[in-house]
Design a protein around this motif. Sequence first.
Motif, PDB file in Angstrom:
ATOM      1  N   ALA A 197      18.085 -82.585  45.910  1.00  0.00           N
ATOM      2  CA  ALA A 197      17.390 -81.264  45.950  1.00  0.00           C
ATOM      3  C   ALA A 197      15.940 -81.288  46.238  1.00  0.00           C
ATOM      4  N   ASP A 198      15.132 -81.986  45.158  1.00  0.00           N
ATOM      5  CA  ASP A 198      13.588 -82.303  45.551  1.00  0.00           C
ATOM      6  C   ASP A 198      13.329 -82.589  46.804  1.00  0.00           C
ATOM      7  N   ARG A 199      13.972 -83.682  47.308  1.00  0.00           N
ATOM      8  CA  ARG A 199      13.480 -84.179  48.548  1.00  0.00           C
ATOM      9  C   ARG A 199      13.919 -83.146  49.780  1.00  0.00           C
ATOM     10  N   LEU A 200      14.970 -82.404  49.526  1.00  0.00           N
ATOM     11  CA  LEU A 200      15.237 -81.441  50.683  1.00  0.00           C
ATOM     12  C   LEU A 200      13.989 -80.465  50.583  1.00  0.00           C
ATOM     13  N   ALA A 201      13.583 -79.816  49.432  1.00  0.00           N
ATOM     14  CA  ALA A 201      12.743 -79.134  49.377  1.00  0.00           C
ATOM     15  C   ALA A 201      11.328 -79.305  50.042  1.00  0.00           C
ATOM     16  N   ALA A 202      11.157 -80.944  49.666  1.00  0.00           N
ATOM     17  CA  ALA A 202       9.732 -81.379  50.166  1.00  0.00           C
ATOM     18  C   ALA A 202       9.719 -81.316  51.787  1.00  0.00           C
ATOM     19  N   LEU A 203      11.023 -81.362  52.574  1.00  0.00           N
ATOM     20  CA  LEU A 203      10.843 -81.521  53.871  1.00  0.00           C
ATOM     21  C   LEU A 203      10.373 -80.250  54.595  1.00  0.00           C
ATOM     22  N   VAL A 204      10.131 -79.248  54.057  1.00  0.00           N
ATOM     23  CA  VAL A 204       9.557 -77.923  54.622  1.00  0.00           C
ATOM     24  C   VAL A 204       8.395 -77.531  53.932  1.00  0.00           C
ATOM     25  N   ALA A 207      21.735 -89.652  51.197  1.00  0.00           N
ATOM     26  CA  ALA A 207      21.048 -89.928  52.652  1.00  0.00           C
ATOM     27  C   ALA A 207      20.759 -88.801  53.408  1.00  0.00           C
ATOM     28  N   LEU A 208      20.846 -87.654  53.091  1.00  0.00           N
ATOM     29  CA  LEU A 208      20.680 -86.501  53.932  1.00  0.00           C
ATOM     30  C   LEU A 208      19.124 -86.299  54.230  1.00  0.00           C
ATOM     31  N   PRO A 209      18.308 -86.381  53.145  1.00  0.00           N
ATOM     32  CA  PRO A 209      16.963 -85.793  53.479  1.00  0.00           C
ATOM     33  C   PRO A 209      16.211 -86.739  54.246  1.00  0.00           C
ATOM     34  N   ASP A 210      16.598 -87.968  54.051  1.00  0.00           N
ATOM     35  CA  ASP A 210      15.848 -89.134  54.892  1.00  0.00           C
ATOM     36  C   ASP A 210      16.773 -89.122  56.440  1.00  0.00           C
ATOM     37  N   ALA A 211      17.552 -88.357  56.512  1.00  0.00           N
ATOM     38  CA  ALA A 211      18.047 -88.402  57.982  1.00  0.00           C
ATOM     39  C   ALA A 211      17.584 -87.050  58.725  1.00  0.00           C
TER      40      ALA A 211
END
Length: 292
Positions: free
Chosen positions: A50-57, A105-109
């Motif tokens: 969740a944290d890594r997904l939020a950081a993407l945007v 692996a999703l956020p890094d992809a």
Amino acid sequence: MTLTCSAERLAVGEPLAGSAPYARLWVLLEQPGPWGRDALRESHLDAGVADRLAALVDGVPARVGLIRSVGAHADVTDGPRTLLVARTDPDASWFAARRIHDLEALPDALDVDALLSTQSAPATLPGEPLPTPSRAFLVCTNAKRDQCCAVLGRPLAAQLADRAAAASDGSVVWETSHTSGHRFAPTYLSLPDGYLFGGPDADSGSVEACRGRSSLRPAAQVAELAVLRHLGARMPRPLDVTDADAGRFLVRDGSRSFSVTVNEKEGTERPESCGKTPVSSPWMVASVQEVR
């Protein structure tokens, strides 16, 4: 009796136009079960993911949210998840659906900067390809964010889902965690065009129920919708909107051009969410003149 935020918004007549969030890219991940106020971090999605997904945007015109099926929400913690990714710029609008097996692996992809610049759905998107819906309707239903989203959003989600099933036109309906603007409930996002709708007539998908196109900034959303109303359009469609100077836009519809001036005026106090103290914020109004 205390009114809900959506009822107070209606009572003071705050306009819908210009209230859509600015997002040229939407990334939506299926997460069944309960959602908290901060749905990404307050669901049964792994906290690190969740944290890594939020950081993407962070700092880019993109949004990440959660989706779940309409109706009963089985609390499933494992198994594949649906991923929807859409770019909403009219000159490069695309939509893709994937089945994700490896959430870790999703956020890094996901390379958000690359997705914001690609002209079509890249084959390198993570996961297994799924049939791309002709259109997706994502209705905000997160009760923990605001009661209006649940009380008004869930019946609308069910209604749209029944309509999509009857039409058999390839459209799909999901519940989603947040589209901003609880006081405009029920509210939903349409993909891949990026229009948001709200208010009592949201199900119509009409210009009058439209909050704006998310690939435009709020003032430009107001300008586009003002021209569509000027033209008598019933349903929203992308126009060519150019920022001419401060508060003025050149809007083109084929061979016709319009000069649109957008001004702010002091709005009436209303709460932004249920339970919050009423505040005043400027509303935007537009004047349209055809350029001959």
